[in-house]
Design a protein around this motif. Structure first.
Motif, PDB file in Angstrom:
ATOM      1  N   VAL A 193       0.810  -1.220   0.000  1.00 31.69           N
ATOM      2  CA  VAL A 193       0.000   0.000   0.000  1.00 31.69           C
ATOM      3  C   VAL A 193       0.845   1.273   0.000  1.00 31.69           C
ATOM      4  CG1 VAL A 193      -1.986  -1.096   1.101  1.00 31.69           C
ATOM      5  CG2 VAL A 193      -0.219  -0.031   2.526  1.00 31.69           C
ATOM      6  N   LEU A 194       2.158   1.113  -0.167  1.00 32.01           N
ATOM      7  CA  LEU A 194       3.046   2.272  -0.217  1.00 32.01           C
ATOM      8  C   LEU A 194       3.488   2.554  -1.646  1.00 32.01           C
ATOM      9  CD1 LEU A 194       5.438   1.685   2.847  1.00 32.01           C
ATOM     10  CD2 LEU A 194       3.304   2.993   2.774  1.00 32.01           C
ATOM     11  N   ALA A 195       3.454   3.821  -2.032  1.00 33.21           N
ATOM     12  CA  ALA A 195       3.996   4.216  -3.329  1.00 33.21           C
ATOM     13  C   ALA A 195       5.516   4.032  -3.291  1.00 33.21           C
ATOM     14  CB  ALA A 195       3.652   5.671  -3.625  1.00 33.21           C
ATOM     15  N   PRO A 196       6.139   3.724  -4.434  1.00 27.23           N
ATOM     16  CA  PRO A 196       7.595   3.515  -4.429  1.00 27.23           C
ATOM     17  C   PRO A 196       8.373   4.708  -3.868  1.00 27.23           C
ATOM     18  CG  PRO A 196       6.631   2.784  -6.502  1.00 27.23           C
ATOM     19  CD  PRO A 196       5.539   3.482  -5.761  1.00 27.23           C
ATOM     20  N   ASP A 197       7.849   5.926  -4.087  1.00 23.42           N
ATOM     21  CA  ASP A 197       8.553   7.125  -3.622  1.00 23.42           C
ATOM     22  C   ASP A 197       7.863   7.773  -2.421  1.00 23.42           C
ATOM     23  OD1 ASP A 197       6.307   7.902  -4.982  1.00 23.42           O
ATOM     24  OD2 ASP A 197       7.272   9.505  -6.134  1.00 23.42           O
ATOM     25  N   VAL A 198       7.133   6.971  -1.638  1.00 19.76           N
ATOM     26  CA  VAL A 198       6.426   7.502  -0.471  1.00 19.76           C
ATOM     27  C   VAL A 198       7.392   8.258   0.444  1.00 19.76           C
ATOM     28  CG1 VAL A 198       6.751   5.356   0.827  1.00 19.76           C
ATOM     29  CG2 VAL A 198       4.881   6.903   1.449  1.00 19.76           C
ATOM     30  N   VAL A 199       6.888   9.332   1.057  1.00 23.09           N
ATOM     31  CA  VAL A 199       7.701  10.133   1.979  1.00 23.09           C
ATOM     32  C   VAL A 199       7.086  10.068   3.377  1.00 23.09           C
ATOM     33  CG1 VAL A 199       8.581  12.431   2.533  1.00 23.09           C
ATOM     34  CG2 VAL A 199       8.423  11.702   0.139  1.00 23.09           C
ATOM     35  N   PHE A 200       7.910   9.727   4.356  1.00 22.63           N
ATOM     36  CA  PHE A 200       7.473   9.627   5.755  1.00 22.63           C
ATOM     37  C   PHE A 200       8.128  10.767   6.539  1.00 22.63           C
ATOM     38  CE2 PHE A 200       7.863   8.342  10.137  1.00 22.63           C
ATOM     39  CZ  PHE A 200       6.689   7.650  10.420  1.00 22.63           C
ATOM     40  N   THR A 201       7.293  11.598   7.172  1.00 23.43           N
ATOM     41  CA  THR A 201       7.777  12.728   7.957  1.00 23.43           C
ATOM     42  C   THR A 201       7.279  12.589   9.390  1.00 23.43           C
ATOM     43  OG1 THR A 201       7.694  14.166   6.006  1.00 23.43           O
ATOM     44  CG2 THR A 201       7.805  15.246   8.149  1.00 23.43           C
ATOM     45  N   ALA A 202       8.122  12.932  10.358  1.00 27.47           N
ATOM     46  CA  ALA A 202       7.732  12.859  11.769  1.00 27.47           C
ATOM     47  C   ALA A 202       8.003  14.191  12.448  1.00 27.47           C
ATOM     48  CB  ALA A 202       8.486  11.739  12.475  1.00 27.47           C
ATOM     49  N   ASP A 203       7.125  14.548  13.370  1.00 28.45           N
ATOM     50  CA  ASP A 203       7.262  15.781  14.140  1.00 28.45           C
ATOM     51  C   ASP A 203       7.274  15.433  15.620  1.00 28.45           C
ATOM     52  OD1 ASP A 203       6.908  18.112  15.565  1.00 28.45           O
ATOM     53  OD2 ASP A 203       5.274  18.901  14.341  1.00 28.45           O
ATOM     54  N   GLY A 204       8.480  15.455  16.201  1.00 32.98           N
ATOM     55  CA  GLY A 204       8.621  15.244  17.636  1.00 32.98           C
ATOM     56  C   GLY A 204       8.931  16.534  18.360  1.00 32.98           C
ATOM     57  N   GLY A 205       9.295  17.565  17.585  1.00 36.01           N
ATOM     58  CA  GLY A 205       9.570  18.876  18.163  1.00 36.01           C
ATOM     59  C   GLY A 205      10.682  18.907  19.184  1.00 36.01           C
ATOM     60  N   GLY A 206      11.533  17.876  19.188  1.00 38.24           N
ATOM     61  CA  GLY A 206      12.591  17.817  20.189  1.00 38.24           C
ATOM     62  C   GLY A 206      12.101  17.356  21.547  1.00 38.24           C
ATOM     63  N   ARG A 207      10.828  17.021  21.625  1.00 40.86           N
ATOM     64  CA  ARG A 207      10.226  16.614  22.911  1.00 40.86           C
ATOM     65  C   ARG A 207      10.237  15.104  23.100  1.00 40.86           C
ATOM     66  NH1 ARG A 207       8.505  17.500  26.380  1.00 40.86           N
ATOM     67  NH2 ARG A 207       6.390  18.235  26.713  1.00 40.86           N
ATOM     68  N   VAL A 208      10.207  14.356  22.007  1.00 41.76           N
ATOM     69  CA  VAL A 208      10.248  12.902  22.050  1.00 41.76           C
ATOM     70  C   VAL A 208      11.138  12.428  20.903  1.00 41.76           C
ATOM     71  CG1 VAL A 208       7.962  12.630  23.091  1.00 41.76           C
ATOM     72  CG2 VAL A 208       8.186  12.722  20.605  1.00 41.76           C
ATOM     73  N   PRO A 209      11.647  11.184  20.967  1.00 37.40           N
ATOM     74  CA  PRO A 209      12.477  10.689  19.873  1.00 37.40           C
ATOM     75  C   PRO A 209      11.710  10.670  18.553  1.00 37.40           C
ATOM     76  CG  PRO A 209      12.671   9.274  21.802  1.00 37.40           C
ATOM     77  CD  PRO A 209      11.545  10.223  22.087  1.00 37.40           C
ATOM     78  N   ALA A 210      12.322  11.230  17.522  1.00 34.66           N
ATOM     79  CA  ALA A 210      11.699  11.260  16.193  1.00 34.66           C
ATOM     80  C   ALA A 210      12.778  11.542  15.163  1.00 34.66           C
ATOM     81  CB  ALA A 210      10.613  12.336  16.115  1.00 34.66           C
ATOM     82  N   ILE A 211      12.563  11.039  13.953  1.00 34.10           N
ATOM     83  CA  ILE A 211      13.525  11.300  12.890  1.00 34.10           C
ATOM     84  C   ILE A 211      13.565  12.801  12.598  1.00 34.10           C
ATOM     85  CG2 ILE A 211      13.352   9.027  11.844  1.00 34.10           C
ATOM     86  CD1 ILE A 211      11.391  10.237   9.803  1.00 34.10           C
ATOM     87  N   GLN A 212      14.741  13.299  12.280  1.00 38.48           N
ATOM     88  CA  GLN A 212      14.914  14.730  12.038  1.00 38.48           C
ATOM     89  C   GLN A 212      14.707  15.120  10.582  1.00 38.48           C
ATOM     90  OE1 GLN A 212      15.729  17.010  14.776  1.00 38.48           O
ATOM     91  NE2 GLN A 212      14.870  15.134  15.633  1.00 38.48           N
ATOM     92  N   LYS A 213      14.789  14.120   9.696  1.00 40.36           N
ATOM     93  CA  LYS A 213      14.592  14.379   8.276  1.00 40.36           C
ATOM     94  C   LYS A 213      13.628  13.342   7.704  1.00 40.36           C
ATOM     95  CE  LYS A 213      19.189  16.398   7.477  1.00 40.36           C
ATOM     96  NZ  LYS A 213      20.457  16.280   6.685  1.00 40.36           N
ATOM     97  N   PRO A 214      12.843  13.719   6.714  1.00 41.98           N
ATOM     98  CA  PRO A 214      11.904  12.765   6.110  1.00 41.98           C
ATOM     99  C   PRO A 214      12.626  11.556   5.522  1.00 41.98           C
ATOM    100  CG  PRO A 214      11.348  15.001   5.470  1.00 41.98           C
ATOM    101  CD  PRO A 214      12.687  15.077   6.153  1.00 41.98           C
ATOM    102  N   ILE A 215      11.949  10.420   5.527  1.00 37.95           N
ATOM    103  CA  ILE A 215      12.448   9.186   4.910  1.00 37.95           C
ATOM    104  C   ILE A 215      11.680   8.984   3.612  1.00 37.95           C
ATOM    105  CG2 ILE A 215      12.666   6.683   5.143  1.00 37.95           C
ATOM    106  CD1 ILE A 215      12.650   7.078   8.171  1.00 37.95           C
ATOM    107  N   GLN A 216      12.382   8.671   2.535  1.00 41.06           N
ATOM    108  CA  GLN A 216      11.720   8.472   1.247  1.00 41.06           C
ATOM    109  C   GLN A 216      12.010   7.078   0.712  1.00 41.06           C
ATOM    110  OE1 GLN A 216      12.519  11.436  -1.749  1.00 41.06           O
ATOM    111  NE2 GLN A 216      10.820  10.765  -3.018  1.00 41.06           N
ATOM    112  N   GLY A 217      10.981   6.485   0.109  1.00 42.63           N
ATOM    113  CA  GLY A 217      11.124   5.161  -0.482  1.00 42.63           C
ATOM    114  C   GLY A 217      10.356   4.110   0.303  1.00 42.63           C
ATOM    115  N   ALA A 218       9.601   3.260  -0.417  1.00 42.45           N
ATOM    116  CA  ALA A 218       8.721   2.288   0.236  1.00 42.45           C
ATOM    117  C   ALA A 218       9.481   1.333   1.155  1.00 42.45           C
ATOM    118  CB  ALA A 218       7.942   1.507  -0.826  1.00 42.45           C
ATOM    119  N   GLU A 219      10.578   0.772   0.693  1.00 43.85           N
ATOM    120  CA  GLU A 219      11.300  -0.206   1.503  1.00 43.85           C
ATOM    121  C   GLU A 219      11.895   0.422   2.746  1.00 43.85           C
ATOM    122  OE1 GLU A 219      13.845  -2.998  -0.226  1.00 43.85           O
ATOM    123  OE2 GLU A 219      12.452  -3.577  -1.816  1.00 43.85           O
TER     124      GLU A 219
END
Length: 308
Positions: A193-219
């Motif tokens: 159900v993911l597009a090959p170039d899907v982009v995953f973004t997270a917002d933790g605001g420095g308050r909780v662990p979260a990726i700092q840059k978006p992740i791209q790619g289904a795998e």
């Protein structure tokens, strides 16, 4: 005008403008409160002939100032900034924003590209439906200039305007498939159900662990999601399909029903092309109790999540 009597009717209009302008429930509430105080002060000097027009004017002007201040703070925000969600469980009558494509979180993210005045003109015309003369009076410009500002705003959003139009049935079907695969820990099901170039973004605001840059790619996105699941205690996280800003999304909580995060998606062509994971607890507090994400991650195991 009896402000106390008019407030229940005016607050949803004012909140709708402020929220669309700012993408923040907390900041929008602050703007509405300040606008109400200004209306009260104005009433002390005389009656307000057109309450709706006055409410729209003072709210928009305060929201423009708030957005300028927010832009400065967002420049030093830790990681990506995502708008705050409104869920179907929100019981505040003032938060009953009309659930249209233009208030989806994807639309609010796109509108971050606009300057404060551009965004005000766009919101007042596209969402509130004011005419150019009314908007001109609010933003202190000539009607012809307002038309130019609106044209410029539409042009800046045109490339991704398709994301404003969301097929609810398709989105719900795809999110249900994704959620089913996620609960099973089924990597192939997630990839389906993911597009090959899907982009995953997270917002933790420095308050909780979260990726700092978006992740791209289904795998890469699928591997990342499975890695998170393996770090969570068995049965300690409950994923549920819920309406967020009027569209199917995933709201996940701990066993005490405290919010841990809200995952929204953009679906196109039957697959997910964008995933936004809001984790910042400060942006979840208006939804109720907020869970302790750090504790869950520290106590992580290799087990899957609750099958609810």
């Amino acid at each position: 005008m009896d402000l106390a009597g008019e407030a229940p009717r005016l607050r949803p209009l004012m909140f709708s403008i402020a929220y669309r302008m700012l993408g923040s429930v907390t900041d929008a509430e602050d703007v509405v409160q300040s606008a109400m105080l200004k209306m009260h002060e104005r009433m002390g000097a005389g009656d307000i002939e057109r309450p709706d027009a006055f409410a729209s004017t003072v709210t928009t002007r305060l929201a423009i100032d708030a957005l300028r201040a927010a832009r400065r703070s967002r420049e030093v925000y830790v990681g990506p900034w995502l708008p705050e969600p409104l869920t179907a469980d929100d019981q505040d009558p003032a938060h009953r924003v009309e659930r249209t494509d233009a208030v989806s979180l994807a639309a609010l993210r796109l509108m971050e590209r606009l300057g404060p005045t551009e965004r005000a003109v766009f919101v007042l015309r596209e969402s509130v439906g004011l005419d150019f003369d009314e908007i001109a009076a609010i933003v202190a410009k000539e009607p012809a200039a307002v038309r130019q500002v609106l044209h410029r705003a539409r042009k800046r959003l045109a490339a991704d305007r398709a994301r404003f139009t969301i097929d609810r049935a398709e989105t719900e079907r795809v999110v249900e498939q994704f959620l089913s695969a996620l609960r099973r820990g089924d990597v192939r099901g997630i990839l389906a159900v993911l597009a090959p170039d899907v982009v995953f973004t997270a917002d933790g605001g420095g308050r909780v662990p979260a990726i700092q840059k978006p992740i791209q790619g289904a795998e890469r996105v699928a591997r990342f999601l499975m890695g998170l699941l393996r770090r969570v205690d068995a049965g300690e996280v409950i994923f549920r399909l819920e309406d967020v800003n009027g569209f199917p999304s995933v709201h996940y909580r701990d066993r005490a029903r405290a919010s841990l995060g809200v995952l929204t998606v953009v679906v196109a062509g039957g697959v997910i092309v964008e995933m936004d994971n809001l984790l910042n607890p400060d942006k979840l507090r208006h939804l109720g109790a907020v869970g302790d994400q750090d504790a869950l991650l520290r106590a992580g195991s290799d087990a899957a999540v609750s099958p609810e």
